[in-house]
Design an enzyme around this catalytic site. Structure first.
Site, PDB file in Angstrom:
ATOM      1  N   TYR A  89       0.823  -1.213   0.000  1.00 37.03           N
ATOM      2  CA  TYR A  89       0.000   0.000   0.000  1.00 37.03           C
ATOM      3  C   TYR A  89       0.860   1.268   0.000  1.00 37.03           C
ATOM      4  O   TYR A  89       1.863   1.336   0.699  1.00 37.03           O
ATOM      5  CB  TYR A  89      -0.898   0.009   1.238  1.00 37.03           C
ATOM      6  CG  TYR A  89      -1.817   1.197   1.267  1.00 37.03           C
ATOM      7  CD1 TYR A  89      -2.982   1.190   0.510  1.00 37.03           C
ATOM      8  CD2 TYR A  89      -1.518   2.331   2.011  1.00 37.03           C
ATOM      9  CE1 TYR A  89      -3.825   2.290   0.507  1.00 37.03           C
ATOM     10  CE2 TYR A  89      -2.359   3.429   2.012  1.00 37.03           C
ATOM     11  CZ  TYR A  89      -3.513   3.403   1.258  1.00 37.03           C
ATOM     12  OH  TYR A  89      -4.345   4.492   1.245  1.00 37.03           O
ATOM     13  N   TRP A 123       1.070   5.695  -1.695  1.00 38.66           N
ATOM     14  CA  TRP A 123       0.739   6.689  -2.727  1.00 38.66           C
ATOM     15  C   TRP A 123       1.803   6.845  -3.797  1.00 38.66           C
ATOM     16  O   TRP A 123       1.539   7.389  -4.862  1.00 38.66           O
ATOM     17  CB  TRP A 123       0.461   8.039  -2.061  1.00 38.66           C
ATOM     18  CG  TRP A 123      -0.971   8.222  -1.718  1.00 38.66           C
ATOM     19  CD1 TRP A 123      -1.719   7.432  -0.888  1.00 38.66           C
ATOM     20  CD2 TRP A 123      -1.844   9.250  -2.199  1.00 38.66           C
ATOM     21  NE1 TRP A 123      -3.002   7.928  -0.823  1.00 38.66           N
ATOM     22  CE2 TRP A 123      -3.099   9.047  -1.607  1.00 38.66           C
ATOM     23  CE3 TRP A 123      -1.677  10.341  -3.051  1.00 38.66           C
ATOM     24  CZ2 TRP A 123      -4.199   9.883  -1.852  1.00 38.66           C
ATOM     25  CZ3 TRP A 123      -2.758  11.175  -3.291  1.00 38.66           C
ATOM     26  CH2 TRP A 123      -4.004  10.930  -2.702  1.00 38.66           C
TER      27      TRP A 123
END
Ligand SMILES: Nc1nc2c(c(=O)[nH]1)N[C@H]1C(S)=C(S)[C@@H](COP(=O)(O)OP(=O)(O)OC[C@H]3O[C@@H](n4cnc5c(=O)[nH]c(N)nc54)[C@H](O)[C@@H]3O)O[C@H]1N2
Ligand SMILES: Nc1nc2c(c(=O)[nH]1)N[C@H]1C(S)=C(S)[C@@H](COP(=O)(O)OP(=O)(O)OC[C@H]3O[C@@H](n4cnc5c(=O)[nH]c(N)nc54)[C@H](O)[C@@H]3O)O[C@H]1N2
Ligand SMILES: [Mo]
Length: 778
Positions: free
Chosen positions: A116, A118
């Site tokens: 996970y 960005w």
């Protein structure tokens, strides 16, 4: 100081999650110019110049000494050991052999590839797509993660009770509607401008400030409910209702109770567009438990006056009201409840589906909400197929690693945690995003091997066995694209790769070559050829609409391309309101479910069949009398480029800044500018303190994103000297329904720190030994 500023021709077009810009590398370093079309550019851009060549960048591949000497296996030395520098060919051989070993002896079910995070804005070098595509082609799949740290609770509850989650945030009430139609914005958790400054994939226009300004000028009232005054900007001229954090559901119940008691709720809307009101009303009025959920009941819970709650309810009646609920509210214990109850409040007001009215869940939390979608296909890299299929809710990572084989509940199912041997991360920082970092360290000690691709020495990289230096976005070419931003950007290369850094794509291609799966991974394309290939889908979409559709070379040369957008039509809730039979919501009943048979049928005490006030297990009191709000940072995206200039400039004495109310500070002998120690039974950190009236008494705020910096990494509960709140937060799911992240709220005590101030070392690269001897050829 050199004196040659770059000339206009040297600037390259580029993009980031926090804004479109141009950049040039001159004699004095990197120069950034925000996109001229952006009405409100973002200061986070100023993190780039100092970051590009900062010593915190990772220069060459590194392997942890203990892993090199003893081989793969559980090891509490992770994060405590030294590193050995290695040649690329050597380290890629080692890693390929380890992936083969785990793949062949345990299968893809022993590889956690959720990874996970960005990462960066480009669509091709998108780290998540790259790592997933690699694991799918190389070993047939991996254990994945579902949902996000952003909206773990909302994205699970919403489909059961309200409809499509994506549409709720991305195809609903827009900023244009707020500017022109809304009469009252009731914002739970606010809509801080710092948050909407960011949008995954890139953002060319920051529209929120002008939209709020326009609404206010027209006479729209903004009401902010939450612990921080700064959660709505001055432009909104908001009234501030500072409730106790975590009590919004009780407040919303009392608002609806007042509406019902005074006959102000929209009975017609409720009958026609919702189901389950009767069951809910019994709870609301106290028929079952003898306790009406009225304003007098909510007052001591929320810390507000009962009469203020009643007055607020009356003000909402008969107006075009938009109820918004920030993501933050659901990133806490029982986070499903405020999301669901916010919809019930909006339904009771009868405004759902009207222009500028209804339920704007998470509006303002990210810059792609409240906007129109692009009307052409996106340039997206295919991740291939994961033939393994197992997954966890993303924030259960430490639980999974600590409890292999254990059962857990998720969304009505009983599932089993897999037994993970290899964890592979690219483009995320679990030492930023996860809770209870001391527990996370224990969890990472349990695996055989932890591999991390990073551009800088984050704590995650420091805990890895194999660290591979990745290029930063400025050092490669890509396409910047976000589903709700009308500008597609040619992200041109601004600088050469730092030291030996390589693109994630090139690293995965080299590993694939060693594993015999290169053709499947690369499809024979260079990075540039991939960009042209991905661009083609969008170009065709433009051509089909009869719009200018330049070829890739022309797009690249021009630097950007304007995209058509869908009309601002209010999305599924507008269509539903206009004709609920023809346009039912995708819930089991086709309506808004105020009572849900499905959710009730799961039998979870932590998430019953209608929204309810469920007191938190952990509340302030005793040794931890204060709430800690650990929210998003204003000066960076999460932990990214924390070593950049804009982030550094906002710190005090190099520490992250916490905010406290003067009353709480005085009670502890703390003054503005002091260093404080925040602590609870899970851990402790230092921070600088700002003492100010713009926070509710009893609440301390410390944003996320200062890099974890343990004073003595050898300890089990080291002091973080820099101010990372996740040493304090609790690692539990929102409920057994969604199992979302609960990092936003926790409880702490604070004291003045009077010891010798330990230095910040988070940005110093770890000491690396040279490679002992070239390893003998296999
Ligand atoms: N206590 C608390 N914790 C929270 C939250 C909270 O409210 N409170 N919020 C949560 C939320 S909403 C989120 S979304 C998460 C965010 O958590 P993350 O998304 O994990 O945080 P980032 O700092 O964005 O991490 C991205 C990492 O990728 C690296 N990177 C950037 N580009 C590249 C690249 O091209 N290749 C590679 N290999 N690496 C790259 C960056 O250096 C950075 O370390 O945090 C969550 N954590
Ligand atoms: N500058 C910047 N912008 C960002 C990000 C970033 O890292 N930096 N991250 C982006 C990401 S990935 C996401 S998911 C979004 C997150 O969006 P959010 O989660 O909504 O953002 P936060 O800033 O964490 O929280 C918003 C506010 O909610 C308030 N709040 C906290 N708890 C409560 C409560 O119980 N009740 C009430 N009423 N209010 C409460 C806090 O005062 C906080 O400032 O932000 C995005 N925008
Ligand atoms: Mo997020």
């Amino acid at each position: 100081m050199g004196n040659k500023a770059p000339n206009a021709a040297e600037f390259r077009q580029h993009s980031s999650h926090w804004g479109v810009f141009k950049a040039a590398l001159g004699e004095d370093g990197l120069v950034i110019q925000a996109h001229p079309g952006d009405p409100d550019p973002n200061g986070i851009l100023d993190n780039f110049p100092a970051a590009l060549r900062h010593p915190a960048r990772i220069a060459r591949p590194m392997v942890r000494r203990g892993w090199l000497e003893r081989g793969p296996g559980p090891d509490r030395q992770r994060g405590r050991d030294e590193f050995v520098a290695m040649e690329w060919d050597q380290v890629l051989d080692l890693l390929a052999a380890e992936i083969r070993r785990v793949g062949e002896s345990h299968g893809p079910g022993a590889v956690y590839g959720g990874s996970y995070g960005w990462a960066s804005a480009g669509r091709f070098h998108h780290a998540q797509s790259q790592i997933h595509r690699f694991l799918n082609t190389a070993i047939g799949g991996y254990v994945a993660s579902v949902n996000s740290y952003s909206s773990g609770a909302a994205s699970v509850i919403v489909p059961h009770v309200l409809g499509n989650y994506e549409a709720l945030t991305k195809h609903n009430v827009t900023w244009d509607q707020v500017a022109t139609q809304t009469e009252v914005v009731l914002a739970f958790g606010g809509m801080a401008l710092k948050n909407a400054m960011v949008a995954g994939g890139g953002i060319s226009e920051h529209v929120e400030r002008p939209a709020m300004q326009a609404a206010r000028a027209r006479g729209c009232d903004f009401i902010l409910v939450g612990p921080l005054r700064s959660d709505l900007p001055e432009e909104a001229g908001a009234e501030w209702i500072a409730n106790v954090p975590g009590t919004d559901t009780a407040l919303m119940l009392a608002l609806v109770h007042t509406l019902v008691a005074e006959g102000l709720h929209d009975r017609g809307f409720i009958d026609r567009f919702t189901t389950g009101w009767a069951e809910f009303e019994r709870y609301l009025l106290g028929a079952a438990d003898g306790q009406p959920k009225d304003a007098a009941w909510a007052a001591p819970i929320t810390g507000l006056e009962a009469e203020a709650i009643r007055a607020l309810a009356r003000r909402l009646h008969g107006k075009r009201v938009l109820v918004t609920v920030a993501h933050a509210l659901q990133r806490a214990e029982h986070g499903e409840q405020p999301v669901w109850m916010g919809a019930v409040l909006a339904a009771a007001l009868g405004q759902i589906g009207l222009p500028g009215g209804g339920y704007g869940y998470a509006l303002g939390a990210i810059g792609y909400y409240g906007r129109r979608a692009n009307a052409v296909p996106s340039p997206t890299l295919s991740q291939g197929r994961n033939r393994h299929g197992n997954y966890i809710p993303v924030a259960r990572i430490a639980d999974m690693l600590l409890n292999p084989g254990q059962d857990y509940r998720y969304n009505g199912q009983t599932r089993k945690y897999p037994d993970i041997r290899l964890v592979y991360w690219a483009g995320g920082n679990p030492f930023h995003h996860h809770q209870d970092l001391n527990r996370l360290r224990e969890a990472f000690a349990r695996v055989d091997t932890l591999v991390v691709h990073e551009l800088a020495w984050t704590a995650t990289a420091r805990h890895a066995d194999i660290v591979l230096p990745a290029t930063m976005t400025l050092e490669r070419e890509d396409i910047g694209y976000s589903s709700h931003d009308p500008l597609m950007v040619a992200m041109q290369r601004v600088a050469a790769p730092y030291a030996e850094a390589r693109d994630d794509y090139d690293i995965f291609a080299a590993l694939s070559r060693r594993l015999g799966t290169e053709a499947a991974f690369t499809e024979g394309r260079s990075s540039r050829e991939w960009l042209a290939h991905l661009y083609e889908r969008t170009r065709q979409g433009l051509a089909e609409k009869g719009l200018p559709a330049p070829d890739f070379e022309a797009f690249w040369e021009a630097g950007s391309l304007a995209l058509p957008q869908e009309p601002d039509d209010g999305g599924p809730w507008r269509a539903f309101r206009e004709d609920p039979d023809a346009n039912p919501l995708p819930t089991p009943s086709g309506r808004i479910e105020i009572f849900s048979e499905t959710v009730a049928g799961f039998g979870e005490a932590s998430c019953p069949g209608h929204p309810a006030w469920l007191p938190p297990e952990e509340a302030p009191g005793g040794a931890t009398p204060l709430h800690l709000v650990a929210n998003q940072p204003a000066t960076r995206l999460h932990s990214q480029l924390d070593f950049g200039g804009h982030s550094a400039a906002a710190k005090r004495r190099e520490r992250e800044v916490a905010t406290m109310h003067p009353a709480d500070a005085a009670a502890r002998g703390i003054e503005d500018g002091d260093i404080i120690r925040l602590f609870n039974k899970r851990g402790a950190c230092l921070a600088a303190v700002r003492v100010a009236e713009d926070i509710r008494p009893g609440v301390v705020q410390l944003p996320t994103g200062a890099w974890y910096d343990p004073e003595d990494p050898a300890e089990d509960f080291p002091l973080c000297v820099h101010g990372n709140p996740n040493v304090l937060t609790r690692d539990i799911g929102t409920s057994s329904l969604a199992q979302g992240c609960t990092g936003q709220l926790t409880v702490v005590e604070v004291e003045k720190f009077t010891g010798n101030l330990p230095p910040i070392r988070a940005f110093d690269p770890p000491v690396a030994r040279p490679a002992p001897q070239p390893l003998a050829a296999e």
